[in-house]
Design a protein around this motif. Structure first.
Motif, PDB file in Angstrom:
ATOM      1  N   ALA A  11       1.017  -1.270  -0.027  1.00  0.00           N
ATOM      2  CA  ALA A  11      -0.005  -0.112  -0.134  1.00  0.00           C
ATOM      3  C   ALA A  11       0.768   1.248  -0.076  1.00  0.00           C
ATOM      4  CB  ALA A  11      -0.835  -0.006   1.306  1.00  0.00           C
ATOM      5  N   LEU A  12       0.236   2.416  -0.672  1.00  0.00           N
ATOM      6  CA  LEU A  12       0.935   3.585  -0.728  1.00  0.00           C
ATOM      7  C   LEU A  12      -0.173   4.606  -0.071  1.00  0.00           C
ATOM      8  CD1 LEU A  12       3.011   5.998  -1.672  1.00  0.00           C
ATOM      9  CD2 LEU A  12       1.607   5.972  -3.582  1.00  0.00           C
ATOM     10  N   VAL A  13       0.192   5.456   1.026  1.00  0.00           N
ATOM     11  CA  VAL A  13      -0.530   6.162   1.749  1.00  0.00           C
ATOM     12  C   VAL A  13       0.052   7.735   1.553  1.00  0.00           C
ATOM     13  CG1 VAL A  13      -1.864   6.887   3.825  1.00  0.00           C
ATOM     14  CG2 VAL A  13      -1.372   4.465   3.296  1.00  0.00           C
ATOM     15  N   THR A  14      -0.514   8.626   1.111  1.00  0.00           N
ATOM     16  CA  THR A  14      -0.076   9.996   1.002  1.00  0.00           C
ATOM     17  C   THR A  14      -0.679  10.679   2.271  1.00  0.00           C
ATOM     18  OG1 THR A  14      -2.110  10.891  -0.318  1.00  0.00           O
ATOM     19  CG2 THR A  14      -0.218   9.737  -1.570  1.00  0.00           C
ATOM     20  N   ASP A  78      -0.706  -2.681  -4.467  1.00  0.00           N
ATOM     21  CA  ASP A  78      -2.269  -3.274  -4.438  1.00  0.00           C
ATOM     22  C   ASP A  78      -3.000  -2.541  -3.924  1.00  0.00           C
ATOM     23  OD1 ASP A  78      -1.258  -5.995  -5.019  1.00  0.00           O
ATOM     24  OD2 ASP A  78      -0.092  -5.769  -3.123  1.00  0.00           O
ATOM     25  N   ILE A  79      -2.828  -1.327  -3.130  1.00  0.00           N
ATOM     26  CA  ILE A  79      -3.462  -0.394  -2.424  1.00  0.00           C
ATOM     27  C   ILE A  79      -2.995   1.018  -2.568  1.00  0.00           C
ATOM     28  CG2 ILE A  79      -4.461   0.402  -0.348  1.00  0.00           C
ATOM     29  CD1 ILE A  79      -4.527  -2.714   0.446  1.00  0.00           C
ATOM     30  N   LEU A  80      -3.888   2.104  -3.019  1.00  0.00           N
ATOM     31  CA  LEU A  80      -3.298   3.355  -3.048  1.00  0.00           C
ATOM     32  C   LEU A  80      -4.407   4.174  -2.352  1.00  0.00           C
ATOM     33  CD1 LEU A  80      -1.958   6.070  -4.011  1.00  0.00           C
ATOM     34  CD2 LEU A  80      -3.046   5.529  -6.128  1.00  0.00           C
ATOM     35  N   VAL A  81      -3.878   4.825  -1.003  1.00  0.00           N
ATOM     36  CA  VAL A  81      -4.951   5.618  -0.489  1.00  0.00           C
ATOM     37  C   VAL A  81      -4.346   7.039  -0.644  1.00  0.00           C
ATOM     38  CG1 VAL A  81      -6.056   6.154   1.760  1.00  0.00           C
ATOM     39  CG2 VAL A  81      -5.527   3.499   1.040  1.00  0.00           C
ATOM     40  N   HIS A  82      -4.986   7.671  -1.303  1.00  0.00           N
ATOM     41  CA  HIS A  82      -4.564   9.262  -1.569  1.00  0.00           C
ATOM     42  C   HIS A  82      -5.303  10.335  -0.589  1.00  0.00           C
ATOM     43  CE1 HIS A  82      -2.800  12.255  -3.895  1.00  0.00           C
ATOM     44  NE2 HIS A  82      -3.994  12.979  -4.060  1.00  0.00           N
ATOM     45  N   VAL A  83      -4.770  10.589   0.524  1.00  0.00           N
ATOM     46  CA  VAL A  83      -5.289  11.529   1.542  1.00  0.00           C
ATOM     47  C   VAL A  83      -5.090  12.909   1.426  1.00  0.00           C
ATOM     48  CG1 VAL A  83      -5.480  11.687   3.983  1.00  0.00           C
ATOM     49  CG2 VAL A  83      -5.131   9.382   2.979  1.00  0.00           C
TER      50      VAL A  83
END
Length: 259
Positions: A11-14, A78-83
Motif C-alpha cells: 500500500a501507498l498512503v499520501t 495493491d492499494i493506493l490511499v490518496h489522502v
C-alpha cells in the motif's frame, strides 16, 4: 478487521505525516499490509525507515519520485490511499481568489491524484487487481464560499474524475472508491480550535461548537476522529468490499442533510 487480512498487500498512503493519513498507515499496517508512507516533510522519528518518503506531491517531479519509490521499496502496488488535501486560500470569497490561488488549490487537491494514478494504475491493471481510495470532502457537495471555495471545487473535480476512472478500470479488476470526510479533529484542527478559543477568550468546547455550527451543525454532536475515517478506508480496501467501486462514502456525523 480480522488480524492479517491485508497480509501480503502493498500500500501507498499520501499525507501520512499526521491526521487521517497517519491513522490510515497505522490501521493498514495493523492489518498486515506493507505500507509506504509519504508526506512533504521528513518524519523525525522515522528517519531510518525505508518505508517513509519525503516528497512534494504538488509537483510532477515529486509524484514521479513517489512512483519510483513504490517500485523500489514495495515492488508494485495493491492499494493506493490518496489522502492529501487542504487549503491555505485567503478569506473573502470568489474575489480573493486570483489565478495563483486557484492554481495552488488544484495542484494540491486534484493534480497529485491524477499524476499518481497515471503512474501506478498500469501496474494494477497488469496484475489484474488493485484498490484506489481518493479522499475527497463533503465540501464537494456542501461548499463554503468564504475561504475554501477553490478547495471545494478542486475536491468536486477529484470526485468526478474518480467516478469516471472507476468506470474505466473496473473491468481490469481495479476498484476506485471515494471517502468524503466531514469535520475531522486532526492535530491541526485541534490547534485551530485552541487558537480560535484564545482569540475569542473562550474555551475549546465553545470554539469546537462554533466550528460545527459554521457547517450547519453535526447531528451526532462531535467531529470525526481520524481513526474512524481510517477504519472506513481499511474496510473499503479489504476483500470484504470486493464488489464496491465507483461510489462515495460520506463520514460526517450527519452534516450533509440529504444523501
Amino acid at each position: 478487521m480480522p488480524a492479517g487480512e491485508l497480509a501480503g498487500r502493498r500500500a501507498l498512503v499520501t499525507a501520512a505525516g499526521q491526521g487521517i493519513g497517519e491513522a490510515v498507515v497505522r490501521r493498514l499496517r495493523a492489518a498486515g499490509a506493507a505500507v509506504l508512507a509519504t508526506a512533504r516533510s521528513p518524519r523525525p522519528d522515522a528517519a531510518d525507515e525505508p518505508a517513509w518518503l519525503a516528497a512534494d506531491i504538488t509537483t510532477a517531479e515529486g509524484c514521479a519520485a513517489i512512483a519510483a519509490a513504490v517500485e523500489r521499496v514495495l515492488g508494485g502496488l495493491d492499494i493506493l490511499v490518496h489522502v492529501v488535501g487542504g487549503s491555505a486560500a485567503p478569506a473573502g470569497g470568489f474575489a480573493a481568489l486570483d489565478d495563483g490561488e486557484w492554481r495552488k488549490e488544484l495542484e494540491l487537491n486534484l493534480f497529485p491524484a491524477v499524476r499518481l494514478d497515471r503512474a501506478l494504475l498500469p501496474g494494477m491493471i497488469r496484475q489484474g487487481h488493485g484498490v484506489v481510495v481518493h479522499v475527497t470532502s463533503i465540501q464537494a457537495r456542501l461548499p463554503l464560499y468564504d475561504a475554501t471555495l477553490a478547495y471545494a471545487a478542486a475536491k468536486a473535480g477529484l470526485s468526478t474524475y474518480s467516478k469516471g476512472l472507476s468506470n474505466e478500470v473496473a473491468r481490469h479488476g481495479v476498484r476506485v472508491v471515494r471517502v468524503a470526510p466531514g469535520f475531522t479533529e486532526t492535530a491541526s484542527a485541534t490547534a485551530l480550535i485552541a487558537r480560535l478559543a484564545r482569540e475569542a477568550g473562550s474555551d475549546a468546547a465553545t470554539a469546537r461548537q462554533g466550528l460545527m455550527d459554521s457547517l450547519g451543525g453535526i447531528p451526532i454532536g462531535r467531529p470525526n476522529a481520524p481513526e474512524e475515517v481510517a477504519e472506513l478506508i481499511a474496510f473499503l480496501v479489504s476483500p470484504r468490499a470486493a464488489t464496491i467501486t465507483g461510489t462515495e462514502y460520506i463520514i460526517d456525523g450527519g452534516t450533509i442533510p440529504v444523501a
